[in-house]
Write an enzyme that holds these catalytic residues in place. Structure first.
Site, short mmCIF file in Angstrom:
data_model
loop_
_atom_site.label_atom_id
_atom_site.label_comp_id
_atom_site.label_asym_id
_atom_site.label_seq_id
_atom_site.Cartn_x
_atom_site.Cartn_y
_atom_site.Cartn_z
N HIS A 272 0.82 -1.20 0.00
CA HIS A 272 0.00 0.00 0.00
C HIS A 272 0.86 1.26 0.00
O HIS A 272 0.60 2.19 -0.77
CB HIS A 272 -0.93 0.02 1.22
CG HIS A 272 -2.17 -0.80 1.04
ND1 HIS A 272 -2.22 -2.14 1.32
CD2 HIS A 272 -3.41 -0.46 0.62
CE1 HIS A 272 -3.43 -2.59 1.07
NE2 HIS A 272 -4.19 -1.60 0.64
N ASP A 273 1.85 1.29 0.87
CA ASP A 273 2.64 2.51 0.94
C ASP A 273 3.99 2.23 1.60
O ASP A 273 4.07 1.40 2.53
CB ASP A 273 1.91 3.59 1.73
CG ASP A 273 2.49 4.98 1.52
OD1 ASP A 273 3.28 5.15 0.57
OD2 ASP A 273 2.16 5.89 2.30
#
Length: 433
Positions: A272-273
């Site tokens: 996701h990040d």
């Protein structure tokens, strides 16, 4: 360039005569590593540089690379294609077909992450070129509902979530809970909206994309949550990460399976990040899912479903604080206020009834001022719970829809209300990933 590279690698690893030869697996490994390296370079370079700077107190300059559009999604999609090609489960006839598979725009930006076998037959069939009024009605219905969820609902919760996380220096107990719940609901309705709109756009082209969102906040365990939230990402992670790790062990054991589960959830988080706070998010979910499995397999004590939902929902709500915060201090600000009785603020209108509470440290002043909220915030949160827990989701509603005037009027009204509420540019949260 990425598409052409993977198309060629797919052809090489799909040749049946290569199946028993070591170099076919070597080519597959090269292809997968190359895709991950490209993703790592663009998405994680600055993360590693920042980590090195933090650990060594150095000052290496960040690359500040522009992230290619949808790189996280098309990278996983193409890795799945390469692995399936190696296993003789996917084959593409020509380059334009493969380009269409990768770049089909309704799902390109934020999923669902599709498999070759579920898309190419639909692109090839003649029925896809014929006008299907049922698909058009369902598609427009989902588009209207998705637009409404995003602009009217998600963006409303975003106001209080942004103020609480980014603007407020201090939060009262109620403000902190409103902040965390607002972002949880913003994220829920935001991704639900995108999922609806992706499915709707697909149907307008007579293409049925896989369902990617199935009322995840109704889940009574984190295991169930990940079977309902971003379902195609979970499917990818289970098939190509979890099962690959399990098969790599010489002998299978429950503890090794749980280690694989934990690592898989950490992979999902970092996908996701590139952020240490997302690793904390992954840590919470990894430990939580392992506890769910241990409880189900070893302890075997049945928990009341309402208690199970309460525990699951609050675990999710707390974990999203870390995924939303820019810095650890921001997460601590919200979390510490959520569980502190030192700063309880109630609206002025209650002072005449509950004024005796001031000797216990309760303050009566402007309600939810630090998050730009008010009594309407509580009404919105209540409505959020009602919609999430008591209503059917959009896919269930679309499956039962009929072509009639009521459907047309409903879709039109929802669409117009959404447009009237659109006062500024609004971006989906998952576009950041």
């Amino acid at each position: 360039m990425s598409i052409a590279f993977n198309y060629i690698i797919g052809i090489l690893v799909a040749k049946k005569e290569n199946e028993s030869k070591p170099y076919a697996k070597l080519i597959l490994t090269f292809g997968v590593v190359s895709n991950l390296a490209l993703l790592g370079y663009f998405k994680y370079s600055d993360f590693f540089i920042e980590s090195i700077n933090l650990i060594t107190s150095s000052n290496i300059e960040l690359l500040n690379l522009a992230l290619p559009l949808a790189i996280s999604f098309f990278t996983f999609q193409q890795i799945a294609y390469l692995v399936d090609s190696y296993r003789q489960k996917a084959r593409v006839n020509n380059f334009p077909s493969y380009v269409l598979f990768v770049t089909f725009f309704p799902q390109l930006i934020a999923g669902p992450i599709v498999h070759h076998k579920e898309m190419m037959p639909q692109f090839a069939r003649k029925k896809s070129d014929v006008i299907n009024y049922q698909n058009i009605v369902m598609g427009l219905f989902l588009l209207s509902i998705g637009l409404f969820k995003k602009i009217v609902i998600a963006d409303q919760f975003a106001i209080w979530a942004t103020a609480g996380h980014d603007t407020a220096n201090t939060l009262s107990l109620i403000e902190a809970w409103c902040t965390s719940l607002s972002f949880t609901f913003q994220l829920y309705f935001d991704f639900s909206a995108y999922s609806d709109m992706a499915l709707g756009l697909g149907l307008l082209f007579n293409i049925k994309l896989p369902i990617n969102f199935n009322s995840p906040l109704k889940a009574t365990s984190l295991i169930e949550f990940w079977s309902r939230w971003h379902m195609t990402l979970t499917r990818f992670a289970e098939k190509y990460v979890f099962k690959t790790m399990v098969k790599s062990f010489n002998t299978y054991s429950f503890s090794k399976a749980m280690l694989s589960v934990f690592i898989t959830l950490m992979v999902i988080a970092i996908w996701h990040d590139a952020n240490w706070l997302f690793l904390i998010f992954g840590l919470i979910h990894g430990i939580g899912v392992v506890i769910n499995h241990v409880w189900k397999k070893k302890i075997r004590i049945k928990i009341n479903r309402y208690i199970a939902w309460f525990l699951t929902f609050n675990t999710l709500n707390i974990s999203t604080i870390f995924s939303r915060s820019h810095e650890l201090k921001d997460a601590i600000k919200v979390l510490s206020s959520m569980f502190s009785l030192d700063n309880i603020v109630l609206p002025n209108m209650l002072s005449s009834y509950l004024g005796f509470l001031d000797k216990y440290g309760v303050t009566f002043t402007e309600f939810l001022a630090n998050i730009n909220g008010g009594q309407s915030t509580l009404i919105w949160l209540l409505l959020g719970f009602i919609i999430i827990l008591l209503f059917k989701n959009s896919s269930q509603m679309a499956a039962e829809i009929k072509i009639n005037h009521k459907t047309a009027v409903f879709s039109g009204v929802v669409f117009i209300l959404s447009l009237l509420s659109l006062t500024q540019a609004s971006e989906f949260i998952y576009f950041e990933f």
